[in-house]
Motif scaffolding. Structure first.
Motif, PDB file in Angstrom:
ATOM      1  N   ASN A  95     -10.781 -10.913 -38.424  1.00  0.00           N
ATOM      2  CA  ASN A  95     -11.118 -11.792 -39.769  1.00  0.00           C
ATOM      3  C   ASN A  95     -10.539 -11.716 -40.856  1.00  0.00           C
ATOM      4  O   ASN A  95     -10.132 -12.204 -41.387  1.00  0.00           O
ATOM      5  N   THR A  96     -11.553  -9.934 -41.034  1.00  0.00           N
ATOM      6  CA  THR A  96     -11.620 -10.432 -42.801  1.00  0.00           C
ATOM      7  C   THR A  96     -10.147  -9.712 -43.169  1.00  0.00           C
ATOM      8  O   THR A  96      -9.653 -10.042 -44.110  1.00  0.00           O
ATOM      9  N   LEU A  97      -9.030  -9.036 -42.131  1.00  0.00           N
ATOM     10  CA  LEU A  97      -7.830  -8.622 -43.421  1.00  0.00           C
ATOM     11  C   LEU A  97      -6.750  -9.653 -42.323  1.00  0.00           C
ATOM     12  O   LEU A  97      -6.052  -9.227 -42.633  1.00  0.00           O
ATOM     13  N   ALA A  98      -6.791  -9.919 -41.334  1.00  0.00           N
ATOM     14  CA  ALA A  98      -5.618 -10.902 -40.292  1.00  0.00           C
ATOM     15  C   ALA A  98      -4.546 -11.132 -41.659  1.00  0.00           C
ATOM     16  O   ALA A  98      -3.664 -11.286 -41.838  1.00  0.00           O
ATOM     17  N   ARG A  99      -5.076 -12.091 -42.502  1.00  0.00           N
ATOM     18  CA  ARG A  99      -4.022 -12.873 -43.071  1.00  0.00           C
ATOM     19  C   ARG A  99      -3.415 -12.655 -44.603  1.00  0.00           C
ATOM     20  O   ARG A  99      -2.757 -13.121 -44.773  1.00  0.00           O
ATOM     21  N   GLY A 121     -11.383  -1.766 -48.118  1.00  0.00           N
ATOM     22  CA  GLY A 121     -12.865  -1.940 -48.111  1.00  0.00           C
ATOM     23  C   GLY A 121     -12.319  -3.144 -49.504  1.00  0.00           C
ATOM     24  O   GLY A 121     -13.570  -4.074 -50.022  1.00  0.00           O
ATOM     25  N   PHE A 122     -11.293  -3.330 -49.428  1.00  0.00           N
ATOM     26  CA  PHE A 122     -10.534  -4.661 -50.807  1.00  0.00           C
ATOM     27  C   PHE A 122     -10.924  -5.647 -50.503  1.00  0.00           C
ATOM     28  O   PHE A 122     -12.082  -6.996 -51.187  1.00  0.00           O
ATOM     29  N   VAL A 123     -11.765  -6.308 -49.346  1.00  0.00           N
ATOM     30  CA  VAL A 123     -11.542  -7.636 -48.939  1.00  0.00           C
ATOM     31  C   VAL A 123     -13.344  -7.237 -48.019  1.00  0.00           C
ATOM     32  O   VAL A 123     -13.474  -6.815 -47.027  1.00  0.00           O
ATOM     33  N   THR A 124     -14.083  -7.872 -48.626  1.00  0.00           N
ATOM     34  CA  THR A 124     -15.800  -8.032 -48.139  1.00  0.00           C
ATOM     35  C   THR A 124     -16.030  -9.055 -46.944  1.00  0.00           C
ATOM     36  O   THR A 124     -15.239 -10.513 -47.282  1.00  0.00           O
ATOM     37  N   ALA A 125     -16.763  -8.867 -46.172  1.00  0.00           N
ATOM     38  CA  ALA A 125     -17.489 -10.432 -44.956  1.00  0.00           C
ATOM     39  C   ALA A 125     -17.813 -11.279 -45.735  1.00  0.00           C
ATOM     40  O   ALA A 125     -17.862 -12.368 -45.270  1.00  0.00           O
ATOM     41  N   GLU A 126     -18.647 -10.640 -46.270  1.00  0.00           N
ATOM     42  CA  GLU A 126     -19.288 -12.182 -47.297  1.00  0.00           C
ATOM     43  C   GLU A 126     -18.789 -12.860 -48.100  1.00  0.00           C
ATOM     44  O   GLU A 126     -18.808 -13.491 -47.778  1.00  0.00           O
ATOM     45  N   PHE A 127     -17.151 -11.796 -48.938  1.00  0.00           N
ATOM     46  CA  PHE A 127     -16.628 -12.980 -49.359  1.00  0.00           C
ATOM     47  C   PHE A 127     -15.917 -13.964 -47.980  1.00  0.00           C
ATOM     48  O   PHE A 127     -15.788 -15.182 -48.515  1.00  0.00           O
ATOM     49  N   ILE A 128     -15.395 -13.525 -47.110  1.00  0.00           N
ATOM     50  CA  ILE A 128     -14.417 -14.034 -46.320  1.00  0.00           C
ATOM     51  C   ILE A 128     -15.628 -15.213 -45.762  1.00  0.00           C
ATOM     52  O   ILE A 128     -15.484 -16.547 -45.712  1.00  0.00           O
ATOM     53  N   GLU A 129     -16.879 -15.037 -45.445  1.00  0.00           N
ATOM     54  CA  GLU A 129     -18.408 -15.651 -44.793  1.00  0.00           C
ATOM     55  C   GLU A 129     -18.525 -16.575 -45.783  1.00  0.00           C
ATOM     56  O   GLU A 129     -18.453 -18.366 -45.648  1.00  0.00           O
ATOM     57  N   LEU A 130     -18.704 -16.713 -46.833  1.00  0.00           N
ATOM     58  CA  LEU A 130     -18.703 -17.541 -48.164  1.00  0.00           C
ATOM     59  C   LEU A 130     -18.129 -18.005 -48.466  1.00  0.00           C
ATOM     60  O   LEU A 130     -17.812 -19.641 -48.293  1.00  0.00           O
ATOM     61  N   GLY A 131     -16.532 -17.928 -48.731  1.00  0.00           N
ATOM     62  CA  GLY A 131     -15.450 -18.982 -48.922  1.00  0.00           C
ATOM     63  C   GLY A 131     -15.577 -19.726 -47.402  1.00  0.00           C
ATOM     64  O   GLY A 131     -14.506 -20.875 -47.746  1.00  0.00           O
ATOM     65  N   ALA A 132     -15.548 -19.626 -46.008  1.00  0.00           N
ATOM     66  CA  ALA A 132     -15.858 -20.652 -45.915  1.00  0.00           C
ATOM     67  C   ALA A 132     -16.708 -21.380 -44.929  1.00  0.00           C
ATOM     68  O   ALA A 132     -16.364 -22.260 -44.524  1.00  0.00           O
ATOM     69  N   ARG A 133     -17.629 -21.016 -45.933  1.00  0.00           N
ATOM     70  CA  ARG A 133     -19.051 -21.923 -46.232  1.00  0.00           C
ATOM     71  C   ARG A 133     -18.610 -23.430 -46.315  1.00  0.00           C
ATOM     72  O   ARG A 133     -17.755 -23.387 -47.443  1.00  0.00           O
ATOM     73  N   GLN A 172     -13.794 -12.218 -58.068  1.00  0.00           N
ATOM     74  CA  GLN A 172     -13.293 -11.351 -59.294  1.00  0.00           C
ATOM     75  C   GLN A 172     -13.976  -9.751 -59.046  1.00  0.00           C
ATOM     76  O   GLN A 172     -12.967  -8.931 -59.577  1.00  0.00           O
ATOM     77  N   GLN A 173     -14.705  -9.413 -57.837  1.00  0.00           N
ATOM     78  CA  GLN A 173     -14.826  -8.168 -57.934  1.00  0.00           C
ATOM     79  C   GLN A 173     -14.354  -7.521 -56.720  1.00  0.00           C
ATOM     80  O   GLN A 173     -13.523  -6.661 -56.981  1.00  0.00           O
ATOM     81  N   MET A 174     -13.393  -8.663 -56.173  1.00  0.00           N
ATOM     82  CA  MET A 174     -12.449  -8.339 -55.442  1.00  0.00           C
ATOM     83  C   MET A 174     -11.480  -8.224 -56.129  1.00  0.00           C
ATOM     84  O   MET A 174     -10.082  -7.384 -55.544  1.00  0.00           O
ATOM     85  N   ALA A 175     -10.412  -8.907 -57.463  1.00  0.00           N
ATOM     86  CA  ALA A 175      -9.819  -8.367 -58.063  1.00  0.00           C
ATOM     87  C   ALA A 175      -9.324  -7.377 -58.369  1.00  0.00           C
ATOM     88  O   ALA A 175      -8.944  -6.917 -59.098  1.00  0.00           O
ATOM     89  N   GLU A 180      -1.403   2.378 -52.619  1.00  0.00           N
ATOM     90  CA  GLU A 180      -2.525   2.184 -51.470  1.00  0.00           C
ATOM     91  C   GLU A 180      -4.114   0.977 -51.477  1.00  0.00           C
ATOM     92  O   GLU A 180      -4.860   1.020 -50.880  1.00  0.00           O
ATOM     93  N   VAL A 181      -3.167  -0.004 -52.119  1.00  0.00           N
ATOM     94  CA  VAL A 181      -3.942  -1.328 -51.766  1.00  0.00           C
ATOM     95  C   VAL A 181      -2.807  -2.348 -50.158  1.00  0.00           C
ATOM     96  O   VAL A 181      -3.666  -2.450 -49.583  1.00  0.00           O
TER      97      VAL A 181
END
Length: 163
Positions: free
Chosen positions: A92-96, A116-128, A144-147, A157-158
């Motif tokens: 789920n973290t990388l799929a899209r 580690g560019f996208v965190t599970a916390e970001f995905i979970e909180l964004g979906a809530r 912003q931290q992800m950006a 590298e990304v």
């Protein structure tokens, strides 16, 4: 910096330029598109901005706006969100985070590196859907931290090419 051509004339586009067009809402999505476009152009060479077709599994408004400003692909009907492009085997973290850029007869497909560019916390909180004001504040910080993490990486590298 992202360099594209408009009728053979170079146009240099920065992340800051894309953010001015998009606004403050989704800096992470803008950064994803910016990094993916920079990598695609590095692989494709000099590209006419209005001759690139973009397909992505990434549905975010920041990504769409960045592609529109840089490539004019939305108004040119050369941009599509294609959920089937998602790399579901990556979780789920990388799929899209998959982008396919076509210029002339060549297509480059890129996926976000598992770094580690996208965190599970970001995905979970964004979906809530029942986020509190504190959750929204935290999500704004995570965007912003992800950006910042994405923009700190050099081209290659990304995102990585999918073969």
């Amino acid at each position: 910096m992202l360099r594209v051509l408009e009728s053979g004339v170079p146009i240099d586009i920065t992340f800051a330029d894309l953010m001015k067009y998009h606004g403050p809402g989704f800096p992470g999505g803008v950064a994803h598109a910016y990094c993916a476009m920079r990598h695609a152009v590095a692989l494709l060479g000099a590209v006419e901005r209005r001759a690139i077709t973009v397909r992505t599994a990434f549905p975010g408004p920041g990504g769409r706006d960045a592609v529109e400003m840089a490539l004019r692909a939305v108004t040119g009907d050369r941009f599509a969100v294609v959920p089937e492009l998602a790399a579901t085997h990556r979780g789920n973290t990388l799929a899209r985070y998959v982008w396919a850029f076509t210029h002339q007869d060549r297509t480059v497909t890129l996926q976000l590196r598992d770094a580690g560019f996208v965190t599970a916390e970001f995905i979970e909180l964004g979906a809530r859907r029942d986020r509190t004001a504190a959750d929204d504040e935290r999500l704004t910080l995570l965007k912003q931290q992800m950006a910042d993490r994405l923009l700190a990486g050099a081209v290659g590298e990304v995102y990585e090419e999918v073969r």
